[in-house]
Motif scaffolding. Sequence first.
Motif, PDB file in Angstrom:
ATOM      1  N   GLY A 437       0.815  -1.213   0.000  1.00 50.72           N
ATOM      2  CA  GLY A 437       0.000   0.000   0.000  1.00 50.72           C
ATOM      3  C   GLY A 437       0.848   1.262   0.000  1.00 50.72           C
ATOM      4  O   GLY A 437       0.569   2.223  -0.713  1.00 50.72           O
ATOM      5  N   ILE A 438       1.902   1.262   0.820  1.00 48.09           N
ATOM      6  CA  ILE A 438       2.796   2.414   0.898  1.00 48.09           C
ATOM      7  C   ILE A 438       3.493   2.634  -0.436  1.00 48.09           C
ATOM      8  O   ILE A 438       3.629   3.764  -0.911  1.00 48.09           O
ATOM      9  CB  ILE A 438       3.842   2.219   2.018  1.00 48.09           C
ATOM     10  CG1 ILE A 438       3.138   2.104   3.375  1.00 48.09           C
ATOM     11  CG2 ILE A 438       4.850   3.348   2.048  1.00 48.09           C
ATOM     12  CD1 ILE A 438       4.057   1.699   4.501  1.00 48.09           C
ATOM     13  N   SER A 439       3.933   1.547  -1.066  1.00 44.65           N
ATOM     14  CA  SER A 439       4.632   1.648  -2.348  1.00 44.65           C
ATOM     15  C   SER A 439       3.729   2.244  -3.414  1.00 44.65           C
ATOM     16  O   SER A 439       4.148   3.108  -4.200  1.00 44.65           O
ATOM     17  CB  SER A 439       5.114   0.258  -2.783  1.00 44.65           C
ATOM     18  OG  SER A 439       5.742   0.312  -4.039  1.00 44.65           O
ATOM     19  N   THR A 440       2.473   1.815  -3.442  1.00 50.42           N
ATOM     20  CA  THR A 440       1.511   2.364  -4.402  1.00 50.42           C
ATOM     21  C   THR A 440       1.294   3.853  -4.163  1.00 50.42           C
ATOM     22  O   THR A 440       1.227   4.655  -5.101  1.00 50.42           O
ATOM     23  CB  THR A 440       0.175   1.614  -4.296  1.00 50.42           C
ATOM     24  OG1 THR A 440       0.403   0.213  -4.487  1.00 50.42           O
ATOM     25  CG2 THR A 440      -0.809   2.104  -5.353  1.00 50.42           C
ATOM     26  N   GLY A 441       1.205   4.223  -2.871  1.00 49.56           N
ATOM     27  CA  GLY A 441       1.026   5.635  -2.520  1.00 49.56           C
ATOM     28  C   GLY A 441       2.198   6.491  -2.970  1.00 49.56           C
ATOM     29  O   GLY A 441       2.015   7.604  -3.474  1.00 49.56           O
ATOM     30  N   ILE A 442       3.427   5.978  -2.805  1.00 50.27           N
ATOM     31  CA  ILE A 442       4.610   6.723  -3.233  1.00 50.27           C
ATOM     32  C   ILE A 442       4.602   6.888  -4.751  1.00 50.27           C
ATOM     33  O   ILE A 442       4.906   7.959  -5.280  1.00 50.27           O
ATOM     34  CB  ILE A 442       5.902   6.006  -2.777  1.00 50.27           C
ATOM     35  CG1 ILE A 442       6.015   6.039  -1.251  1.00 50.27           C
ATOM     36  CG2 ILE A 442       7.136   6.650  -3.402  1.00 50.27           C
ATOM     37  CD1 ILE A 442       7.170   5.228  -0.708  1.00 50.27           C
TER      38      ILE A 442
END
Length: 516
Positions: A437-442
Amino acid sequence: MEKENRRRIEEEKQNDTKVVTDSRSALFTLIILSSTLLAVMFSETMLLPAIPEIMRDFNIPYSTSAWIFSAYLIVAAVMTPIAGKLSDIYGSKKVLLTLLVLYVVGVVAGGFSNNITFLLASRVIQGLGMAAVPVAFSILRYSFPPEKLAMPVAVFSSAASGGSVVGLLVGASIIQNFGWHATFFAIAPLASIVTFVIARFVHSSDKPHQLETSEKNASSNRRAIRGRGSIRGRGSMIDIRGAIALSAAITSFLIALTFIENGDSFAENSTQIAGISFAASAASLTIFVFLEKRAEEPLINLRLLRHRVLLPSYIMMIVTGTTIFLVYPTIVQLVRSPQPVGFGGNAVDAAHIQLPFMVVFLVFSAATAYIISKLGKVKPTVFGGAISIAGAIGLLMFHSTGFLVSANLTIIAIGLALTTTTTWNLIVSSAPKEFMGISTGIGALLLSIGMAIGPALAGTYMQTFHTSIKGIAGSFPSPESYNMVFLTAAVLSAVSLACSLVLNRRLLKQEEKVAQ
């Protein structure tokens, strides 16, 4: 024995039925959520052909008009990771609906704009709503297994192109017949319908963090402003100080570009103000990195930036975003500027010339999942980078007629579609499971930052290299400005190609190690 076999057959039938039902539900969710991105891009491309009218109505220069997109995209960039964190706390569906309601409010407000300040304020509100797109994408992650994500990623990405195609055709006609204010009123009902359908039919399988029931933890889970500059709620942290620092870094950088563009027409000491703004941007970025290293739950997890696959992917994302929004608004100015510096066309002419770009982008975004299955996860980005370079060089050398511009836009669209969709797939599939999820947000944040820089950079060239035409009031971008835009697009595409080659080599080495 016979009863046991019968029971096993019944269980298998029930499991098969459940798989089919889940598959249909996931596809239904994909269609509805893709309409979110379709509606947003429909709105953006409807507005794009109206920029010359807005400049004339509000008497603003090219550099100020760039903020119509940049202000929106800066807010979207910063809100993206915050929205992701809020969706972890409260659930994706609640956050998605809240952001879509804000988007509808911003769109309606834009229709009543009577000055540039009010228009920019409405665009800021729309930028808050833009963060709904990555939240919708996160719901898709929970709806499909990781090994089947390539297809929904391609469909979701192609929805952006589909919205852009419709937006170009419909928006140009609306502007020509009813004026640019009507573009906002046209999108409001569609955005409202999408919001209602999601509220009624989409079910998110992710669950918000539960509050602790014990009296001991209840007080610590109440939302409060902590001394460390974060908002805590339901056992999670939102990095507010990091968001402010990042916003300051991006905004200061774009303000510096604005003062450079306008020179002494803004202020006598424009050069000094631009220098101070660049320094403020660098200082804010340094503070942001410092804060992220110390934050419990940072806005951007800096450890992911050291990932051998994700780092080049993130660079390609910001470069691609910059390239798209560098070239795309420039074509509108080229078509609508009077001859001999432009084509002397109207909003409909601009839409027709840009239409092949969006149609081809739509087709190749949808086809990228199949291409990935045949060529692998990285090779499409190599081809995409090379094709983008060819298209950008083609625009640089041949942009004297509408046909030549359309033809070269078609080429560059193929490259950008391959690169964008494949890079999204890399970001989703290569991130550690706990950081997906964090990677997608970045990735979404960096794409938005690139999109915010693109129009400002195009505005810089147009304001720096301009000319006047005898008998026509005002100044217009000179041929040199378009050459600089297309040359920069070629350089950015070369950077993307270099990153894809690095990625390809790294994955080959990784596969060799696994084989040994």
